[in-house]
Each structure stands twice: as structure tokens, then as C-alpha cells.
Design a protein around this motif. Structure first.
Motif, PDB file in Angstrom:
ATOM      1  N   THR A  96       0.847  -1.188   0.000  1.00 19.43           N
ATOM      2  CA  THR A  96       0.000   0.000   0.000  1.00 19.43           C
ATOM      3  C   THR A  96       0.886   1.244   0.000  1.00 19.43           C
ATOM      4  N   VAL A  97       0.299   2.362  -0.340  1.00 20.75           N
ATOM      5  CA  VAL A  97       1.034   3.625  -0.329  1.00 20.75           C
ATOM      6  C   VAL A  97       1.541   3.918   1.081  1.00 20.75           C
ATOM      7  N   SER A  98       0.729   3.618   2.063  1.00 19.39           N
ATOM      8  CA  SER A  98       1.119   3.832   3.464  1.00 19.39           C
ATOM      9  C   SER A  98       2.344   2.997   3.827  1.00 19.39           C
ATOM     10  N   ASP A  99       2.372   1.740   3.388  1.00 22.07           N
ATOM     11  CA  ASP A  99       3.527   0.878   3.668  1.00 22.07           C
ATOM     12  C   ASP A  99       4.778   1.420   2.992  1.00 22.07           C
ATOM     13  N   ARG A 100       4.633   1.883   1.761  1.00 24.40           N
ATOM     14  CA  ARG A 100       5.795   2.442   1.041  1.00 24.40           C
ATOM     15  C   ARG A 100       6.323   3.684   1.740  1.00 24.40           C
ATOM     16  N   LYS A 101       5.409   4.525   2.221  1.00 25.31           N
ATOM     17  CA  LYS A 101       5.832   5.739   2.922  1.00 25.31           C
ATOM     18  C   LYS A 101       6.562   5.393   4.215  1.00 25.31           C
ATOM     19  N   THR A 102       6.097   4.368   4.898  1.00 23.63           N
ATOM     20  CA  THR A 102       6.756   3.926   6.132  1.00 23.63           C
ATOM     21  C   THR A 102       8.202   3.527   5.852  1.00 23.63           C
ATOM     22  N   LEU A 103       8.409   2.757   4.798  1.00 23.63           N
ATOM     23  CA  LEU A 103       9.763   2.318   4.455  1.00 23.63           C
ATOM     24  C   LEU A 103      10.611   3.486   3.951  1.00 23.63           C
ATOM     25  N   GLN A 104      10.003   4.386   3.168  1.00 26.60           N
ATOM     26  CA  GLN A 104      10.748   5.537   2.646  1.00 26.60           C
ATOM     27  C   GLN A 104      11.168   6.467   3.782  1.00 26.60           C
ATOM     28  N   ARG A 105      10.361   6.556   4.831  1.00 27.40           N
ATOM     29  CA  ARG A 105      10.707   7.372   5.994  1.00 27.40           C
ATOM     30  C   ARG A 105      12.009   6.878   6.623  1.00 27.40           C
ATOM     31  N   THR A 106      12.208   5.583   6.628  1.00 29.46           N
ATOM     32  CA  THR A 106      13.449   5.010   7.155  1.00 29.46           C
ATOM     33  C   THR A 106      14.644   5.448   6.316  1.00 29.46           C
ATOM     34  N   VAL A 107      14.470   5.436   4.991  1.00 35.14           N
ATOM     35  CA  VAL A 107      15.552   5.865   4.089  1.00 35.14           C
ATOM     36  C   VAL A 107      15.855   7.342   4.311  1.00 35.14           C
ATOM     37  N   ARG A 108      14.812   8.171   4.432  1.00 31.88           N
ATOM     38  CA  ARG A 108      15.021   9.607   4.657  1.00 31.88           C
ATOM     39  C   ARG A 108      15.741   9.871   5.988  1.00 31.88           C
ATOM     40  N   THR A 109      15.397   9.118   7.007  1.00 31.31           N
ATOM     41  CA  THR A 109      16.070   9.269   8.293  1.00 31.31           C
ATOM     42  C   THR A 109      17.551   8.928   8.170  1.00 31.31           C
ATOM     43  N   ALA A 110      17.856   7.873   7.440  1.00 30.26           N
ATOM     44  CA  ALA A 110      19.264   7.503   7.216  1.00 30.26           C
ATOM     45  C   ALA A 110      19.987   8.598   6.438  1.00 30.26           C
ATOM     46  N   GLU A 111      19.311   9.190   5.466  1.00 30.13           N
ATOM     47  CA  GLU A 111      19.919  10.298   4.711  1.00 30.13           C
ATOM     48  C   GLU A 111      20.276  11.460   5.628  1.00 30.13           C
ATOM     49  N   GLU A 112      19.374  11.762   6.550  1.00 31.99           N
ATOM     50  CA  GLU A 112      19.628  12.862   7.486  1.00 31.99           C
ATOM     51  C   GLU A 112      20.788  12.534   8.422  1.00 31.99           C
ATOM     52  N   ILE A 113      20.875  11.300   8.856  1.00 35.77           N
ATOM     53  CA  ILE A 113      21.960  10.903   9.755  1.00 35.77           C
ATOM     54  C   ILE A 113      23.300  10.958   9.040  1.00 35.77           C
ATOM     55  N   ILE A 114      23.360  10.406   7.826  1.00 35.99           N
ATOM     56  CA  ILE A 114      24.627  10.322   7.091  1.00 35.99           C
ATOM     57  C   ILE A 114      24.991  11.664   6.458  1.00 35.99           C
ATOM     58  N   GLY A 115      23.965  12.356   5.940  1.00 40.28           N
ATOM     59  CA  GLY A 115      24.210  13.631   5.261  1.00 40.28           C
ATOM     60  C   GLY A 115      24.452  13.477   3.774  1.00 40.28           C
ATOM     61  N   VAL A 116      24.024  12.356   3.195  1.00 39.96           N
ATOM     62  CA  VAL A 116      24.155  12.134   1.752  1.00 39.96           C
ATOM     63  C   VAL A 116      22.817  11.650   1.196  1.00 39.96           C
ATOM     64  N   SER A 117      22.669  11.737  -0.115  1.00 39.03           N
ATOM     65  CA  SER A 117      21.467  11.253  -0.771  1.00 39.03           C
ATOM     66  C   SER A 117      21.571   9.731  -0.981  1.00 39.03           C
ATOM     67  N   LEU A 118      20.495   9.020  -0.685  1.00 36.80           N
ATOM     68  CA  LEU A 118      20.474   7.566  -0.824  1.00 36.80           C
ATOM     69  C   LEU A 118      19.371   7.153  -1.792  1.00 36.80           C
ATOM     70  N   PRO A 119      19.477   5.973  -2.403  1.00 38.30           N
ATOM     71  CA  PRO A 119      18.415   5.508  -3.318  1.00 38.30           C
ATOM     72  C   PRO A 119      17.103   5.329  -2.569  1.00 38.30           C
ATOM     73  N   SER A 120      15.992   5.713  -3.216  1.00 39.84           N
ATOM     74  CA  SER A 120      14.680   5.562  -2.595  1.00 39.84           C
ATOM     75  C   SER A 120      14.287   4.098  -2.562  1.00 39.84           C
ATOM     76  N   ILE A 121      13.242   3.808  -1.804  1.00 41.50           N
ATOM     77  CA  ILE A 121      12.757   2.433  -1.698  1.00 41.50           C
ATOM     78  C   ILE A 121      12.247   1.945  -3.043  1.00 41.50           C
ATOM     79  N   THR A 122      11.677   2.838  -3.854  1.00 39.80           N
ATOM     80  CA  THR A 122      11.210   2.473  -5.195  1.00 39.80           C
ATOM     81  C   THR A 122      12.385   2.115  -6.096  1.00 39.80           C
ATOM     82  N   ASP A 123      13.484   2.848  -5.982  1.00 35.89           N
ATOM     83  CA  ASP A 123      14.679   2.540  -6.777  1.00 35.89           C
ATOM     84  C   ASP A 123      15.266   1.183  -6.391  1.00 35.89           C
TER      85      ASP A 123
END
Length: 126
Positions: A96-123
Motif C-alpha cells: 500500500t502507499v502507506s507501507d511504502r511511505k513507512t519504508l521511505q521514511r526510514t531511508v530519509r532518516t538515514a539520509e539525514e543521519i549520514i548527510g548524503v542522498s540515498l536511493p529511494s525504496i522504489t529505486d
């Protein structure tokens, strides 16, 4: 788990293996993927998200220890990304869109911690 594609629901008698009844369950975990009787992936997504959150904490601690971004990215790819992309071709297309957003939120949090752009969950799913 009993999978029945008939439109009319009917009670199933307990299956037997070696004359012992087999329990019918609502969900099961097979090869690390949570399968639900209604073919939704929310249980699987929740499980993956929890594992990834635990690894995010370790990533955050590594950043607090002043590790450089390349090392943090390597840790992310080896732990968090591998958790997020485990069997992704089997389940991501029907999330579901909600499930995808949940997983993408994890990727965005990692991006903020590291300070670099990371591949999205869709990629990752392609």
C-alpha cells in the motif's frame, strides 16, 4: 496457512500430516517474509521497518562517534538497505502507499543521519 481462491467462503477441515492435525494460522513467516492469509503486506512491512529502525540507532551512534560519511554509507548499505530490500521483488509491487511511505521514511532518516542522498525504496525495488 490455507489459501482459497473461491468466492464463496466455506469452513475448511483441518489438514492432516502423518495423521496429526495441522494448525491453520492467519499469517506465517517463510524465508524471512511474513505472508498473511489476506495477501496484504502490512505485517511484512511492519517487521522490516522495526528491524531497520534498530539499525538506524546503530547508524546514529556511529555518526556520534564521528565516522566519515563513506563509512556510514557502507554501514547503511550493508545493514539497513539489505533489510529493506530483502525479497523486495516479491512484495513491493503489492504494498500500500502507506507501507511504502513507512519504508521511505526510514531511508530519509538515514539520509539525514549520514548527510548524503540515498536511493529511494522504489529505486531499490527495480
Amino acid at each position: 496457512m490455507v489459501v482459497d481462491f473461491r468466492r464463496a467462503q466455506s469452513d475448511h477441515s483441518l489438514p492432516f500430516i502423518n495423521e496429526s492435525p495441522v494448525e491453520i494460522v492467519k499469517s506465517t513467516k517463510f524465508l524471512g517474509v511474513h505472508l498473511a492469509e489476506n495477501f496484504t503486506w502490512s505485517l511484512n512491512t511492519t517487521s522490516i521497518s522495526k528491524k531497520a529502525q534498530q539499525c538506524l540507532y546503530v547508524l546514529w551512534r556511529l555518526r556520534k562517534a564521528y565516522l566519515p560519511p563513506p563509512i556510514l554509507t557502507m554501514f547503511y548499505r550493508g545493514t539497513i538497505e539489505s533489510v529493506l530490500s530483502s525479497c523486495i521483488t516479491a512484495w513491493f509491487g503489492n504494498c500500500t502507499v502507506s507501507d511504502r511511505k513507512t519504508l521511505q521514511r526510514t531511508v530519509r532518516t538515514a539520509e539525514e543521519i549520514i548527510g548524503v542522498s540515498l536511493p529511494s525504496i522504489t529505486d531499490m525495488s527495480h
